[in-house]
Design a protein around this motif. Structure first.
Motif: not given
Ligand SMILES: Cc1ncc(COP(=O)(O)O)c(C=O)c1O
Length: 488
Positions: A105-112, A123-135
């Motif tokens: 709900s908070s992130l789109k693909a490429h959001d950091k 959380v890693i699964n959430g990064l995969i599904l959203s396409g977000a960029v982790p720092v």
């Protein structure tokens, strides 16, 4: 926090509607197909017929979890009020689903998003599904116990300043092992830079019900918090809640993510257990938690002088740099014992009928919850004394099991690696290759490597070490003898 209306908190709207439905003795032509237990199975050996009889889905009168407007909504609203949130959503697939909903709900693909590296695999699964960029940030390590704790305020501030374009930060309150950061200060700083603050309280639901415990996420000002009520709040396994208090993420985005993740067939048993646990914790939580904190404190004292073990709680962790610590957790360090933590875990269960939360190479984690009984603490103490007599070895030299704790090099976004072309290689040939999968031991479920990160010799050695100890190494390729990497 606003004062809670205790009269209102006596209500259990979901349980009332559930009981009414059961007492009506309806004839069923709906799901679940066992029709309230019109079949006999071996399951009855455990429960009699009571689970089937009361297992219903969402018939008329029991509201709709995807569009709540009746008893589910009322129960969720009471939960939100009990925790000082604006709203609440019930979850029946654990905090795993809450974490996914917060991220989607908070992130789109490429959001950091800025987050500690010791996050749970969801959380890693959430990064995969959203396409977000982790720092990723490196948490502080307690080198005495080798437990990975929290990221310090200083490191959070530095990372927030260095990544002003980040959309959100993600904090764990507390970590699996009980460490707590200065949640309020970090949240305020992130908010001052316009970032959303998401809080993983899978291990912190009890913080909402005791003044003797660290600050809860909602009290600290976080935008969304996910709580595994089933872990430390007295509800049934899988039942969790998402708490919301934000002007930064719209209801529409939250509903959209919730509807994407949530089953259309919620278990009434799990939903009922959330309504019941909320009332139990509001009226009994504080007293029950105070009792468990005292049991934990006494246990730490009683372990003094038991050779082969050192029991640690808040005092140890705060002295060694933690901002705060959850006193319902106790870490027992193995010290001059001729067995590893993994062996201790098996011996306690198989020879003493004692199930502990987790053991790693040289530490054991114990939970003292609202359900902990003194007689069980006494039994554990006796067992550990016996194990001390059997395995204490004065001049024990432990083999080196330190793998260093730096963050693996990140080559691509988790989503990109997840969808990359597959190549399967032997673990020892993976050095230098980019992982397509999460590899971890569970518990604690903190990934050793995630999609997009590069295998180093250290990571390969660490996985091989776990394989040699007989703990289950979890991967997409069963045990990680072979691993999935991105084709070059
Ligand atoms: C830190 C953390 N977050 C999230 C989760 C997921 O919680 P659940 O098991 O309720 O899905 C876990 C589970 O162990 C966890 O340790």
């Amino acid at each position: 926090m606003k004062k809670i209306d205790l009269n209102e908190q006596k209500k259990t709207p979901y349980i009332d509607a559930y009981l009414k439905y059961i007492n009506e003795h309806n004839s069923c032509f709906d799901v679940p197909g066992h029709h309230q237990g019109n079949i006999k199975t071996d399951f009855d050996k455990i429960f009699g017929h009571v689970v089937y009889k009361n297992d219903i889905n969402c018939p008329r009168g029991l509201d709709n979890i995807l569009h709540p407007s009746g008893c589910i909504k009322e129960a969720q609203d009471l939960f939100a009020k009990a925790c000082g949130a604006d709203s609440c959503r019930f979850l029946i697939n654990g905090s795993t689903s809450g974490v996914l909903i917060m991220l989607l709900s908070s992130l789109k693909a490429h959001d950091k998003i800025i987050l500690p590296r010791n996050v749970h695999k969801s959380v890693i699964n959430g990064l995969i599904l959203s396409g977000a960029v982790p720092v990723f940030l490196m948490p502080e390590i307690d080198y005495g116990t080798e437990i990975v704790n929290q990221v310090s305020y200083k490191s959070w501030k530095k990372a927030i300043d260095a990544n002003p374009d980040a959309k959100a930060i993600f904090i764990i309150n507390p970590t699996y092992f009980g460490a707590v950061c200065d949640l309020k200060k970090i949240t305020e700083y992130a908010h001052s830079k316009g970032m959303i603050v998401l809080c993983d309280e899978a291990h912190g639901s009890h913080f909402y019900f005791s003044s003797h415990l660290p600050l809860s996420g909602i009290s600290a000002g976080c935008d969304m918090c996910t709580l595994s009520m089933h872990k430390t709040g007295g509800s049934l396994t899988q039942s969790s809640v998402l708490l919301i208090k934000t002007d930064k993420v719209s209801n529409y985005e939250i509903n959209k993510a919730y509807n994407l993740i949530t089953t259309t067939s919620p278990s009434s048993i799990l939903l009922g257990s959330l309504d019941a646990a909320r009332k139990y914790m509001v009226f009994n939580g504080s007293k029950a938690l105070f009792k468990s904190i005292n049991l934990a404190r006494q246990f730490i004292k009683d372990m003094e002088g038991v050779e082969g073990f050192k029991a640690h709680g808040k005092e140890y962790f705060v002295k060694n740099g933690c901002y705060n610590y959850d006193e319902t957790k106790v870490i027992v360090e193995l010290d001059n014992l001729s067995i590893t933590g993994f062996e201790l875990y098996r011996i306690l269960k198989d020879e003493y009928n004692i199930q502990v939360e987790l053991c790693e190479t040289y530490v054991m984690l114990l939970l003292f919850t609202v359900g902990t009984k003194k007689k069980d603490v006494d039994k554990l103490l006796e067992a550990l004394k016996d194990i001390s007599n059997r395995f204490y070895k004065k001049d024990m030299v432990y083999p080196d099991h330190r793998f260093g704790q730096n963050i693996p090099e990140q080559i691509m976004r988790p989503r990109e690696a997840f969808h990359g072309e597959l190549e399967v290689v032997k673990l020892e040939d993976a050095v230098g290759r980019v992982s397509k999968e999460i590899i971890m031991i569970y518990p604690p479920g903190i990934p050793i490597i995630i999609p997009g990160e590069k295998f180093s010799q250290r990571i390969v050695d660490q996985i091989k070490y776990y394989q040699s100890t007989n703990v289950t190494v979890m991967s997409d390729n069963n045990g990680a003898e072979y691993v999935c990497v991105v084709k070059e």
